[in-house]
Design a protein around this motif. Sequence first.
Motif, mmCIF file in Angstrom:
data_model
loop_
_atom_site.group_PDB
_atom_site.id
_atom_site.type_symbol
_atom_site.label_atom_id
_atom_site.label_comp_id
_atom_site.label_asym_id
_atom_site.label_seq_id
_atom_site.Cartn_x
_atom_site.Cartn_y
_atom_site.Cartn_z
ATOM 1 N N ALA A 1 0.801 -1.228 0.000
ATOM 2 C CA ALA A 1 0.000 0.000 0.000
ATOM 3 C C ALA A 1 0.833 1.277 0.000
ATOM 4 O O ALA A 1 0.282 2.363 -0.215
ATOM 5 C CB ALA A 1 -0.923 0.012 1.223
ATOM 6 N N LEU A 2 2.135 1.183 0.217
ATOM 7 C CA LEU A 2 2.966 2.385 0.381
ATOM 8 C C LEU A 2 2.822 3.360 -0.785
ATOM 9 O O LEU A 2 2.525 4.543 -0.582
ATOM 10 C CB LEU A 2 4.432 1.989 0.558
ATOM 11 N N VAL A 3 3.049 2.894 -1.975
ATOM 12 C CA VAL A 3 3.013 3.785 -3.144
ATOM 13 C C VAL A 3 1.608 4.309 -3.378
ATOM 14 O O VAL A 3 1.405 5.508 -3.645
ATOM 15 C CB VAL A 3 3.521 3.042 -4.396
ATOM 16 N N THR B 1 -0.953 4.681 -1.281
ATOM 17 C CA THR B 1 -1.426 5.649 -0.290
ATOM 18 C C THR B 1 -0.731 6.993 -0.461
ATOM 19 O O THR B 1 -1.333 8.046 -0.201
ATOM 20 C CB THR B 1 -1.231 5.122 1.141
ATOM 21 N N ASP B 2 0.529 6.980 -0.887
ATOM 22 C CA ASP B 2 1.207 8.240 -1.213
ATOM 23 C C ASP B 2 0.461 8.954 -2.335
ATOM 24 O O ASP B 2 0.222 10.166 -2.279
ATOM 25 C CB ASP B 2 2.653 7.974 -1.649
ATOM 26 N N ASP B 3 0.087 8.196 -3.354
ATOM 27 C CA ASP B 3 -0.656 8.774 -4.478
ATOM 28 C C ASP B 3 -2.018 9.289 -4.026
ATOM 29 O O ASP B 3 -2.480 10.338 -4.492
ATOM 30 C CB ASP B 3 -0.849 7.725 -5.578
ATOM 31 N N LEU B 4 -2.655 8.545 -3.116
ATOM 32 C CA LEU B 4 -3.975 8.955 -2.625
ATOM 33 C C LEU B 4 -3.896 10.286 -1.883
ATOM 34 O O LEU B 4 -4.730 11.180 -2.099
ATOM 35 C CB LEU B 4 -4.542 7.873 -1.706
ATOM 36 N N ALA B 5 -2.910 10.423 -1.013
ATOM 37 C CA ALA B 5 -2.751 11.679 -0.282
ATOM 38 C C ALA B 5 -2.448 12.832 -1.227
ATOM 39 O O ALA B 5 -2.978 13.940 -1.076
ATOM 40 C CB ALA B 5 -1.637 11.534 0.762
#
Length: 254
Positions: free
Chosen positions: A86-88, A90-94
Amino acid sequence: MARTIQSLERAAAMLRLLAGGERRLGLSDIASSLDLAKGTAHGILRTLQQEGFVEQDATSGRYQLGAELLRLGNSYLDVHELRARALVWTDDLARSTGESAYLGVLHQQGVLIVHHVFRPDDSRQVLEVGAMQPLHSTALGKVLSAYDPVAHSEAVESAREAFTAQTLTDLEDFEAVLDLTRARGWAADVEETWEGVASVAAPIHDRRRMPVGAVGITGAVERVRRDGELRPEIVAAVRDCARAVSRDLGAQRF
C-alpha cells in the motif's frame, strides 16, 4: 538495565528450542536443554499449551509448536505485506486528494492504524501509526465491519459510544449503514467521530477475496464535502486506491 521477567524468558527459550530442534521434544529433553527442573519446565509448557503456543502429542507425550504461533506469524506477515503493497498507492492517494491517507486493520475491538501518509501541505501533523480508532463510527471501521465477519461481531457486541451528536449508536441504524457500505463499496464518517472532520474509506481484499484491511482519507469537512455532499472525486480516488492495493495482493476483478 530494566529487569526482565524470568518466566517469560524461559517460555521464549522453550519456543525457540522447539522451533530449532527436532520436530517434537520430550519434557526431559526440554528441561535438560534449558537447565530447568522438570516441574518448572512442565508448568511453563502447560501454560503455553493452554494458550495454543505448544501442542503435546497424545501418544508420545512429546511437545511441538502449536497452531496459535502459526496464526500469529501469518497475521504479522499479512499486515506487513499489506503495508508494503500500500505504500506507493497511499502516497498517491494523499497527493491526489490533498488529504491525510490511512491504512487500517482489525485489532481486538477497533481499527489499528498501520500506515499514515501526511496531508501534503506545510501544516503541523502528528504521525498516527499505532493509534486505535472505533469500529462503529469511523469510515475505516465501518468498512471493516461491513466486510469482515469478525469485525462485524466486535462492532455489534461492543458498546457503541456516542462521540458526537452524529454518531450512530442504534444497532438497526448501524446495520443499515453497513448494508449501504456493502452496496456502494465504500463508507463515510461525517463528524461522527470528531467534530469538523470527515472521512471516506474502502475495503482491501487479498487473493482469497478476504477483507484484510481498509484504506481511506480524513480531512476537514469543508474540504471533503462540497455543497453538502462528499466530493465524488475523493470517493473515486479512495476506491481506486483500494482496488490497486487489492490487485497487488492478488485479488481479482477489482
